[in-house]
Scaffold this active site. Structure first.
Site, mmCIF file in Angstrom:
data_model
loop_
_atom_site.group_PDB
_atom_site.id
_atom_site.type_symbol
_atom_site.label_atom_id
_atom_site.label_comp_id
_atom_site.label_asym_id
_atom_site.label_seq_id
_atom_site.Cartn_x
_atom_site.Cartn_y
_atom_site.Cartn_z
ATOM 1 N N GLY A 197 -10.767 -1.564 3.770
ATOM 2 C CA GLY A 197 -9.747 -1.557 4.819
ATOM 3 C C GLY A 197 -9.674 -0.219 5.538
ATOM 4 O O GLY A 197 -10.605 0.594 5.515
ATOM 5 N N ASP A 198 -8.556 -0.004 6.180
ATOM 6 C CA ASP A 198 -8.346 1.216 6.961
ATOM 7 C C ASP A 198 -8.116 2.452 6.096
ATOM 8 O O ASP A 198 -8.379 3.584 6.520
ATOM 9 C CB ASP A 198 -7.115 1.042 7.859
ATOM 10 C CG ASP A 198 -5.883 0.724 7.017
ATOM 11 O OD1 ASP A 198 -5.906 -0.314 6.313
ATOM 12 O OD2 ASP A 198 -4.924 1.517 7.021
ATOM 13 N N THR A 213 0.867 -1.190 0.000
ATOM 14 C CA THR A 213 0.000 0.000 0.000
ATOM 15 C C THR A 213 0.898 1.233 0.000
ATOM 16 O O THR A 213 2.028 1.163 0.487
ATOM 17 C CB THR A 213 -0.859 -0.035 1.286
ATOM 18 O OG1 THR A 213 -1.886 -0.987 1.090
ATOM 19 C CG2 THR A 213 -1.464 1.298 1.636
ATOM 20 N N THR A 222 0.084 1.677 7.446
ATOM 21 C CA THR A 222 0.008 0.525 6.548
ATOM 22 C C THR A 222 0.035 -0.738 7.392
ATOM 23 O O THR A 222 0.643 -0.762 8.460
ATOM 24 C CB THR A 222 1.147 0.535 5.501
ATOM 25 O OG1 THR A 222 1.155 -0.715 4.802
ATOM 26 C CG2 THR A 222 2.510 0.743 6.125
ATOM 27 N N GLY A 223 -0.624 -1.769 6.908
ATOM 28 C CA GLY A 223 -0.716 -3.026 7.650
ATOM 29 C C GLY A 223 -2.075 -3.632 7.399
ATOM 30 O O GLY A 223 -2.834 -3.139 6.557
ATOM 31 N N GLY A 266 -5.619 -3.935 7.465
ATOM 32 C CA GLY A 266 -6.567 -2.880 7.748
ATOM 33 C C GLY A 266 -7.508 -3.168 8.903
ATOM 34 O O GLY A 266 -7.869 -2.257 9.658
ATOM 35 N N ARG A 280 -14.875 -5.782 0.620
ATOM 36 C CA ARG A 280 -14.083 -5.503 1.837
ATOM 37 C C ARG A 280 -13.453 -4.113 1.729
ATOM 38 O O ARG A 280 -12.875 -3.757 0.710
ATOM 39 C CB ARG A 280 -13.004 -6.575 1.981
ATOM 40 C CG ARG A 280 -12.074 -6.389 3.179
ATOM 41 C CD ARG A 280 -10.798 -5.694 2.801
ATOM 42 N NE ARG A 280 -9.861 -5.633 3.909
ATOM 43 C CZ ARG A 280 -8.757 -4.877 3.901
ATOM 44 N NH1 ARG A 280 -8.456 -4.145 2.853
ATOM 45 N NH2 ARG A 280 -7.954 -4.879 4.931
HETATM 46 N N1 ASP Z 1 -3.830 -1.223 5.034
HETATM 47 C C1 ASP Z 1 -4.120 -1.844 3.764
HETATM 48 C C2 ASP Z 1 -5.476 -2.506 3.841
HETATM 49 O O1 ASP Z 1 -5.746 -3.198 4.797
HETATM 50 C C3 ASP Z 1 -3.103 -2.844 3.349
HETATM 51 C C4 ASP Z 1 -1.663 -2.384 3.422
HETATM 52 O O2 ASP Z 1 -1.309 -1.517 4.189
HETATM 53 O O3 ASP Z 1 -0.867 -2.902 2.627
HETATM 54 O O4 ASP Z 1 -6.224 -2.380 2.917
#
Ligand code: ASP
Length: 268
Positions: free
Chosen positions: A183-184, A154, A203-204, A206, A181
């Site tokens: 995410g964050d 991301t 990032t991570g 979500g 879905r």
């Molecule tokens: N945070 C992003 C999500 O969950 C994924 C990522 O950070 O790579 O959509």
């Protein structure tokens, strides 16, 4: 202007040069245009999981999330499809009375203001999806596969200029998630925040970042313990078994912290 951008937690440091190139291409005199420009440049680079090169959903579709925050206002899109630069659609939403447009409504809005249809899929992502379906045929449980997925690739950028702060983020979401879905990344306080103390992008995985309001948690810590410690603290607190990365900008400059490698570059 001070800028820091990342290419996703888990992405190798060899990718720093690609993040740096996006900063060089996106940099302008205006802070809003800069964060949108840097993220647009990363969306156009298929190495990242945003725009062209976004990860595919289980059914082979691509749905993307993006957001920008500046001066207390937000523009965001969630699960948008078939556009080249979701962050530019989010920047257009910023100019409307709305904050977040989702799913087919977001795509229809993009078309209505002139964003043409674009297929963001790449051969690499198609192969990843095929490999995952092969695994499923080997009787692995779908939920087990999803639980084992970490965030990745991301993109995000934060910048400061003359005491003002801006944040922008864009993603194709986590690997192998289901259609619909979100995410964050398009959710304020989860994937991004910008205010008088600075700007933060996360990032991570979500789902965990949403439950912990990770970006806002970091933002609130900035005046209390300082920029770098705020990022480190949120990483330390993230004891959920999935990776996390943050970038932040504040009065002290730029900072980043992550639980594993995270490509990044800055301009100070
Ligand atoms: N945070 C992003 C999500 O969950 C994924 C990522 O950070 O790579 O959509």
């Amino acid at each position: 202007m001070k800028i820091i951008a990342h290419g996703g937690v888990g992405s190798p440091r060899e990718v720093d040069k690609d993040v740096q190139r996006a900063i060089d291409n996106g940099l302008s005199d205006d802070i809003f245009d800069t964060v949108v420009g840097v993220v647009s440049a990363m969306e156009d680079d298929p190495i990242f999981n945003a725009g062209t090169g976004s990860r595919m959903r289980l059914d082979g579709s691509i749905q993307m999330d993006a957001a920008v925050m500046y001066k207390g206002n937000i523009g965001a899109v969630a699960a948008i499809e078939s556009v080249k630069n979701p962050i530019q659609v989010a920047a257009a939403v910023y100019e409307t009375p709305y904050v977040l447009l989702a799913c087919s409504g977001a795509t229809e809005y993009a078309r209505s203001i002139g964003f043409s249809s674009h297929d963001p899929s790449t051969e690499k992502r198609k192969k990843e999806l095929q490999d995952m379906h092969d695994k499923l045929h080997e009787h692995e449980e779908l939920m087990d596969i999803y639980q084992s997925v970490d965030g990745g690739d991301t993109v995000g950028c934060v910048a400061s200029h003359e005491g003002e702060y801006a944040a922008a983020v864009s993603t194709g979401g986590t690997n192998f998630c289901i259609r619909g879905r979100i995410g964050d990344s398009p959710l304020v306080g989860c994937g991004f925040y910008a205010g008088e103390h600075g700007a933060v992008v996360t990032t991570g995985k979500g789902e965990e970042l949403i439950k912990k309001l990770s970006a806002y948690r970091c933002y609130l810590l900035i005046p209390e313990i300082g920029l770098q410690k705020a990022c480190d603290r949120v990483v330390e607190e993230h004891t959920v078994g999935s990776s996390i990365g943050l970038i932040a900008v504040g009065k002290e400059g730029v900072a980043s912290s992550s639980s594993k490698q995270m490509s990044q570059a800055s301009f100070k």
